[in-house]
Design a protein around this motif. Sequence first.
Motif, PDB file in Angstrom:
ATOM      1  N   LEU A  26       0.825  -1.208   0.000  1.00  0.00           N
ATOM      2  CA  LEU A  26       0.000   0.000   0.000  1.00  0.00           C
ATOM      3  C   LEU A  26       0.862   1.262   0.000  1.00  0.00           C
ATOM      4  O   LEU A  26       0.503   2.261  -0.642  1.00  0.00           O
ATOM      5  N   GLY A  27       1.994   1.217   0.715  1.00  0.00           N
ATOM      6  CA  GLY A  27       2.893   2.370   0.711  1.00  0.00           C
ATOM      7  C   GLY A  27       3.426   2.660  -0.682  1.00  0.00           C
ATOM      8  O   GLY A  27       3.534   3.818  -1.101  1.00  0.00           O
ATOM      9  N   TRP A  28       3.782   1.614  -1.427  1.00  0.00           N
ATOM     10  CA  TRP A  28       4.250   1.814  -2.796  1.00  0.00           C
ATOM     11  C   TRP A  28       3.133   2.346  -3.691  1.00  0.00           C
ATOM     12  O   TRP A  28       3.359   3.249  -4.502  1.00  0.00           O
ATOM     13  N   LEU A  29       1.929   1.801  -3.538  1.00  0.00           N
ATOM     14  CA  LEU A  29       0.802   2.279  -4.353  1.00  0.00           C
ATOM     15  C   LEU A  29       0.517   3.754  -4.101  1.00  0.00           C
ATOM     16  O   LEU A  29       0.259   4.516  -5.029  1.00  0.00           O
ATOM     17  N   SER A  89       2.744   5.117  -7.419  1.00  0.00           N
ATOM     18  CA  SER A  89       1.921   4.636  -8.534  1.00  0.00           C
ATOM     19  C   SER A  89       0.850   5.659  -8.897  1.00  0.00           C
ATOM     20  O   SER A  89       0.682   6.682  -8.228  1.00  0.00           O
ATOM     21  N   ASP A  90       0.106   5.362  -9.989  1.00  0.00           N
ATOM     22  CA  ASP A  90      -1.022   6.210 -10.388  1.00  0.00           C
ATOM     23  C   ASP A  90      -2.338   5.644  -9.863  1.00  0.00           C
ATOM     24  O   ASP A  90      -3.365   5.668 -10.552  1.00  0.00           O
ATOM     25  N   LEU A  91      -2.319   5.126  -8.635  1.00  0.00           N
ATOM     26  CA  LEU A  91      -3.523   4.585  -8.006  1.00  0.00           C
ATOM     27  C   LEU A  91      -4.630   5.627  -8.012  1.00  0.00           C
ATOM     28  O   LEU A  91      -4.414   6.763  -7.579  1.00  0.00           O
ATOM     29  N   PRO A  92      -5.833   5.291  -8.474  1.00  0.00           N
ATOM     30  CA  PRO A  92      -6.940   6.248  -8.430  1.00  0.00           C
ATOM     31  C   PRO A  92      -7.236   6.683  -6.993  1.00  0.00           C
ATOM     32  O   PRO A  92      -7.348   5.860  -6.090  1.00  0.00           O
ATOM     33  N   LEU A 113       3.426   4.411   6.682  1.00  0.00           N
ATOM     34  CA  LEU A 113       4.113   5.665   6.974  1.00  0.00           C
ATOM     35  C   LEU A 113       5.614   5.547   6.762  1.00  0.00           C
ATOM     36  O   LEU A 113       6.221   6.360   6.058  1.00  0.00           O
ATOM     37  N   LEU A 114       6.234   4.535   7.374  1.00  0.00           N
ATOM     38  CA  LEU A 114       7.686   4.409   7.293  1.00  0.00           C
ATOM     39  C   LEU A 114       8.159   4.053   5.886  1.00  0.00           C
ATOM     40  O   LEU A 114       9.063   4.680   5.341  1.00  0.00           O
ATOM     41  N   VAL A 115       7.543   3.027   5.297  1.00  0.00           N
ATOM     42  CA  VAL A 115       7.995   2.562   3.982  1.00  0.00           C
ATOM     43  C   VAL A 115       7.613   3.571   2.908  1.00  0.00           C
ATOM     44  O   VAL A 115       8.403   3.865   1.995  1.00  0.00           O
TER      45      VAL A 115
END
Length: 595
Positions: A104-107, A111-114, A186-188
């Motif tokens: 989720l942190g990467w998204l 990313s272009d997550l909506p 938060l951290l990642v």
Amino acid sequence: MPYRARYRFIVYFHDASTVLSLLLLALFLGLIVVPLASILGDMITVQIGDEARTQLQADALTGHYLERVFASRVSHILFWRPLGNTLLISVAATVIAITLGTALGWLVARSDLPGRRWFATALIVPYMLPASTYALAWMTLFKNRTVGGQPGWFEAMGLTPPDWLAYGALPTLVILSLHYTPFAILLVGNALRRIDAQMEEAARMLGASRMRIMRQIVLPLSRPALFSACLLIFADGVGEFSVPYILGLPVQFETLSTSLYRAIGTQQDGVAAVVAGVIMLIGVVTLGLDAWMMRETRRFATIGGKGMTERSHPLGRWKWPAFALAGLTFLLGVVLPLGALALSTVMKLPGRFTPENFTFDYWIGTGLHTVALRSGILLSPEFWNALGNSVRIVGAASLVAGLLGMLVGYAVVRSPLPLLGAALRQITFLPYLVPGIAFAAAFMALFAVPRGPLPALYGTPMILFLALIADQMPFASRTGIAAMTQLGREAEEAGRMSGAGWFQRMRHIVLPIQRGPMIAAVLMPFISGIKNVSLFVILAVPATDVLTTWALRLVDYNYQQAANAVVLMIALLSWAGTSLINRITKTGIAQGLES
């Protein structure tokens, strides 16, 4: 005394920061070091009431408690089984939270997550809520006949959940995983934002696949943040009390924290000291590893003075599955637990969704057919007493902790003696290494009996006040140190040249300039204190109940709706305080943890 040494002595002690450092050092030695040393001493000395069992006088040296905890017939019940449960839950929750939080942190970060800006804040909401929120929501849904009182929703609808689903390891693991996932985000997520996208672009131009870039560039650069998140989540899970207490005790699923609580409740002070010592040792080792990992972070520096870019990676056909994952996490972590708690507080009977079953009696009703709660919580004197205690004790302790934090920052930054500043910095950080329930046990071990001129403080608001100040100093002192590091000496030197004394300079120059950080240094301990369970559950008595301990007493009485209402009020106060910090500091919590 040689002339040079005498000269240095005069210069050092002419500086007000040196005197301030010594006074603060003496204060925190008494508030932090002495309680921890006291409980360690209780591990190896005979406690009052155990003279006949040990055949020794009180305060004599003994190995009885160590043997009882580690190598007796009951050691499996007292220690080894709770230790196994603690490690199982903490490790498993850490793995799940890190896996989900990293994704989720990467998204959210790359990313272009909506709706990723909305998710950046929405997915952090569970970080603002007490863990007991989720435990009570689970109990509301899955409670069965194993525990008395009203049934849960599923049982009321004719579906009886088995014990393994309603209580014990599985629900504790699920809840802690959901609760700690925002911490990993938060951290990642913060670490991922700092990675220069030009490195990934260069690798892509050289023909590297997306998986190879992730494996050989992104993950290695995020490794320090990942390890730090793992260690911090694990350390917090070891000391977690409210979730195992609510969901574990009905089926005798004990962890180290609940075993410690039971030992104190049965007046086994020596046993409690040993268990608290083990919890402290795990915390110190774990967070020591985290400190080492933070030093290793310097090897992974990727932010230069120019050219830093941040680009969003297109998800392509995975866009909507990723959106579903983020939405499901928000649903399970926020909507479902808060919705279940809110609905349960306006239902006479659980799980019955008919108009006549809805009521506001548990909020504002009178003449309820219960023994210990005759009116809704908003009309209950016990609620207002607990709320008043929370505001008075937590508020006063937070105000003092915030002011002391700024003074610690001033002393550390301005002190002409680096060793003195370093000692003050380390001592004020020490409570962060000790889980709250072990720190509370240390305070109880020291202040439960008279000590010299000090009377016994147990059962008084003063012990809660002092314990909370000490427990929150890591947050307050780090805020103060960070603020004072950014404050130059010019304004203070101008005041000195104008004839202003140290108190005048602090009152009219330093503290007004640092008003924003000081407010944050007060509000952060206030939010943490309002939702704190582990520290208060040992030190509070009915006369000094705060909201969290009163909610647990309602759970013990099986007043589920009232307990849920109190937890919602705690969540509201915590959310309001967090929003106020964001407004004051003009920094959203979703931007990540900087240290």
